[in-house]
Design a protein around this motif. Structure first.
Motif, PDB file in Angstrom:
ATOM      1  N   LEU A  51       0.850  -1.046   0.065  1.00 51.61           N
ATOM      2  CA  LEU A  51       0.095  -0.077   0.302  1.00 51.61           C
ATOM      3  C   LEU A  51       0.951   1.356   0.017  1.00 51.61           C
ATOM      4  CD1 LEU A  51      -2.810  -0.966   2.434  1.00 51.61           C
ATOM      5  CD2 LEU A  51      -3.025  -0.787  -0.072  1.00 51.61           C
ATOM      6  N   ARG A  52       1.919   1.061   0.707  1.00 55.09           N
ATOM      7  CA  ARG A  52       2.834   2.307   0.845  1.00 55.09           C
ATOM      8  C   ARG A  52       3.337   2.616  -0.415  1.00 55.09           C
ATOM      9  NH1 ARG A  52       4.752   4.340   5.752  1.00 55.09           N
ATOM     10  NH2 ARG A  52       3.819   3.178   7.510  1.00 55.09           N
ATOM     11  N   PHE A  53       3.649   1.527  -1.293  1.00 56.01           N
ATOM     12  CA  PHE A  53       4.498   1.960  -2.723  1.00 56.01           C
ATOM     13  C   PHE A  53       3.413   2.230  -3.529  1.00 56.01           C
ATOM     14  CE2 PHE A  53       5.334   0.132  -6.907  1.00 56.01           C
ATOM     15  CZ  PHE A  53       6.411   0.429  -7.130  1.00 56.01           C
ATOM     16  N   THR A  54       2.293   1.892  -3.600  1.00 62.83           N
ATOM     17  CA  THR A  54       1.037   2.159  -4.327  1.00 62.83           C
ATOM     18  C   THR A  54       0.909   3.669  -4.115  1.00 62.83           C
ATOM     19  OG1 THR A  54       0.150   0.072  -4.482  1.00 62.83           O
ATOM     20  CG2 THR A  54      -1.392   1.789  -5.151  1.00 62.83           C
ATOM     21  N   ILE A  55       0.704   4.067  -2.764  1.00 58.32           N
ATOM     22  CA  ILE A  55       0.491   5.454  -2.498  1.00 58.32           C
ATOM     23  C   ILE A  55       1.622   6.216  -3.093  1.00 58.32           C
ATOM     24  CG2 ILE A  55       0.224   7.078  -0.499  1.00 58.32           C
ATOM     25  CD1 ILE A  55      -1.238   4.677   1.131  1.00 58.32           C
ATOM     26  N   THR A  56       2.677   5.972  -3.001  1.00 61.79           N
ATOM     27  CA  THR A  56       4.056   6.756  -3.466  1.00 61.79           C
ATOM     28  C   THR A  56       3.569   6.956  -5.023  1.00 61.79           C
ATOM     29  OG1 THR A  56       5.258   5.905  -1.463  1.00 61.79           O
ATOM     30  CG2 THR A  56       6.373   6.821  -3.432  1.00 61.79           C
ATOM     31  N   CYS A  57       3.632   5.793  -5.706  1.00 59.53           N
ATOM     32  CA  CYS A  57       3.201   5.785  -6.979  1.00 59.53           C
ATOM     33  C   CYS A  57       2.395   6.909  -7.547  1.00 59.53           C
ATOM     34  CB  CYS A  57       3.283   4.437  -7.599  1.00 59.53           C
ATOM     35  SG  CYS A  57       4.468   3.376  -7.530  1.00 59.53           S
ATOM     36  N   LEU A  58       1.205   6.879  -6.702  1.00 64.37           N
ATOM     37  CA  LEU A  58      -0.129   7.605  -6.830  1.00 64.37           C
ATOM     38  C   LEU A  58       0.533   9.187  -6.906  1.00 64.37           C
ATOM     39  CD1 LEU A  58      -3.043   5.580  -5.772  1.00 64.37           C
ATOM     40  CD2 LEU A  58      -2.441   6.035  -7.985  1.00 64.37           C
ATOM     41  N   ILE A  59       1.135   9.449  -5.739  1.00 65.03           N
ATOM     42  CA  ILE A  59       1.416  10.738  -5.313  1.00 65.03           C
ATOM     43  C   ILE A  59       2.355  11.241  -6.541  1.00 65.03           C
ATOM     44  CG2 ILE A  59       2.827  12.096  -3.770  1.00 65.03           C
ATOM     45  CD1 ILE A  59       1.740  10.549  -1.554  1.00 65.03           C
ATOM     46  N   ALA A  60       3.299  10.477  -6.941  1.00 60.79           N
ATOM     47  CA  ALA A  60       4.376  10.788  -7.911  1.00 60.79           C
ATOM     48  C   ALA A  60       3.445  11.060  -9.294  1.00 60.79           C
ATOM     49  CB  ALA A  60       5.260   9.905  -8.194  1.00 60.79           C
ATOM     50  N   PHE A  61       2.804  10.414  -9.602  1.00 61.13           N
ATOM     51  CA  PHE A  61       1.790  10.315 -10.918  1.00 61.13           C
ATOM     52  C   PHE A  61       0.935  11.704 -10.549  1.00 61.13           C
ATOM     53  CE2 PHE A  61      -1.932   9.854 -13.417  1.00 61.13           C
ATOM     54  CZ  PHE A  61      -1.572   9.550 -14.628  1.00 61.13           C
ATOM     55  N   ALA A  62       0.400  11.901  -9.478  1.00 57.54           N
ATOM     56  CA  ALA A  62      -0.348  13.392  -9.373  1.00 57.54           C
ATOM     57  C   ALA A  62       0.468  14.361  -9.611  1.00 57.54           C
ATOM     58  CB  ALA A  62      -0.984  13.286  -8.109  1.00 57.54           C
ATOM     59  N   LEU A  63       1.533  14.650  -9.101  1.00 59.90           N
ATOM     60  CA  LEU A  63       2.779  15.567  -8.973  1.00 59.90           C
ATOM     61  C   LEU A  63       2.924  15.804 -10.378  1.00 59.90           C
ATOM     62  CD1 LEU A  63       4.695  15.085  -5.982  1.00 59.90           C
ATOM     63  CD2 LEU A  63       2.969  16.825  -6.269  1.00 59.90           C
ATOM     64  N   PHE A  64       3.263  14.860 -11.222  1.00 60.51           N
ATOM     65  CA  PHE A  64       3.731  14.852 -12.616  1.00 60.51           C
ATOM     66  C   PHE A  64       2.464  15.457 -13.275  1.00 60.51           C
ATOM     67  CE2 PHE A  64       3.375  12.829 -16.937  1.00 60.51           C
ATOM     68  CZ  PHE A  64       4.769  13.026 -17.510  1.00 60.51           C
ATOM     69  N   GLN A  65       1.274  14.997 -13.257  1.00 59.43           N
ATOM     70  CA  GLN A  65       0.057  15.319 -13.794  1.00 59.43           C
ATOM     71  C   GLN A  65      -0.014  16.927 -13.425  1.00 59.43           C
ATOM     72  OE1 GLN A  65      -0.711  13.151 -16.256  1.00 59.43           O
ATOM     73  NE2 GLN A  65      -2.913  13.211 -15.972  1.00 59.43           N
ATOM     74  N   ALA A  66      -0.008  17.369 -12.142  1.00 60.87           N
ATOM     75  CA  ALA A  66      -0.080  18.769 -11.847  1.00 60.87           C
ATOM     76  C   ALA A  66       0.904  19.384 -12.528  1.00 60.87           C
ATOM     77  CB  ALA A  66       0.069  18.791 -10.392  1.00 60.87           C
ATOM     78  N   GLY A  67       2.189  18.909 -12.566  1.00 66.84           N
ATOM     79  CA  GLY A  67       3.118  19.741 -13.426  1.00 66.84           C
ATOM     80  C   GLY A  67       2.972  20.015 -14.925  1.00 66.84           C
TER      81      GLY A  67
END
Length: 263
Positions: free
Chosen positions: A239-255
């Protein structure tokens, strides 16, 4: 001639009196052993915690035409006590037809307030009642050192009176007490069986088997809990790995959105 007369007038040297020989039963050690169970009791504000304990009762007796002796002792596992501690002696004098409870130093019990003192007295009384109920009981003195507090003194007097002894204070300051009884038959061989229990060999074996089975059951439960904890840890890592990936993807999308908006 004079020297010879003077030498005959001298007093003969006194021969030293022989030292008193110890009683042949003085060093008598326990010959029979029994296991005692001390039930767990609520903590006492004076004696502290009172957990479940097991102690050993040692027993030895001797008989002759003049005297009889019962010697009871309590041994604690892992503790070395003074010889006079946890010791009760019952002497029967067949010449005077009298029974004496000892030792002379008093009944010193460790651990205190667990019912052991009353148990030892009950065992000694039962032994004497089986043979010499008509014998007199030799009384004694209870000094102030036997009970240093009012609570300890009240507990001591209660034990003696519950076994059939009389306890009287001859002085108003109550610095010492006199205990005794008329006949052995007036004494009571009962004790609090909920506090002190004699455990037989078969009962002890059954208790050990039950304890072993309980330990195996607890080990199985602990193993299952450890397996569940390990599973939760693996799931938590995923779950921690999935959440980290989602946060990274969200930051990429926001960028990307910010870049498009600024163009």
């Amino acid at each position: 001639m004079t020297e010879t007369a003077a030498s005959t007038d001298r007093p003969a040297p006194e021969t030293p009196e022989p030292a008193p020989q110890p009683h042949p039963w003085a060093e008598l050690g326990p010959e029979e052993f029994h296991l005692l169970r001390l039930a767990p009791l609520p903590a006492d504000r004076v004696t502290g915690l009172r957990p479940l304990r097991f102690v050993q009762l040692g027993r030895a007796e001797r008989h002759s035409q003049v005297q009889s002796l019962l010697r009871l002792s309590i041994q604690l596992p892992g503790q070395h006590l003074r010889r006079e501690t946890n010791l009760l002696e019952v002497w029967a004098d067949h010449r005077s037809k009298e029974v004496r409870f000892g030792p002379d130093a008093g009944l010193l019990i460790e651990p205190a307030n667990r019912g052991l003192g009353r148990f030892l007295l009950a065992q000694g009384i039962a032994w004497a009642r089986q043979r010499w109920t008509h014998y007199k009981v030799e009384g004694g003195v209870l000094g102030i050192k036997d009970a240093l507090s009012d609570e300890a003194r009240a507990r001591r007097d209660h034990v003696l009176r519950a076994q059939g002894f009389t306890v009287d204070y001859p002085d108003p300051l109550q610095s010492k007490a006199l205990y005794g009884a008329e006949r052995v038959g007036e004494l009571q061989p009962e004790w609090n069986r909920e506090k002190v229990q004699v455990v037989g060999l078969l009962d002890a074996g059954a208790m050990l088997e039950q304890a072993h089975a309980t330990l195996l059951e607890q080990e199985g439960q602990i193993r299952k809990l450890e397996e569940r904890i390990a599973l939760y840890k693996r799931e938590d890592g995923t779950l921690r790995f999935t959440i980290t990936c989602l946060i990274a993807f969200a930051l990429f999308q926001a960028g990307i959105l910010i870049w498009i908006a600024t163009r």
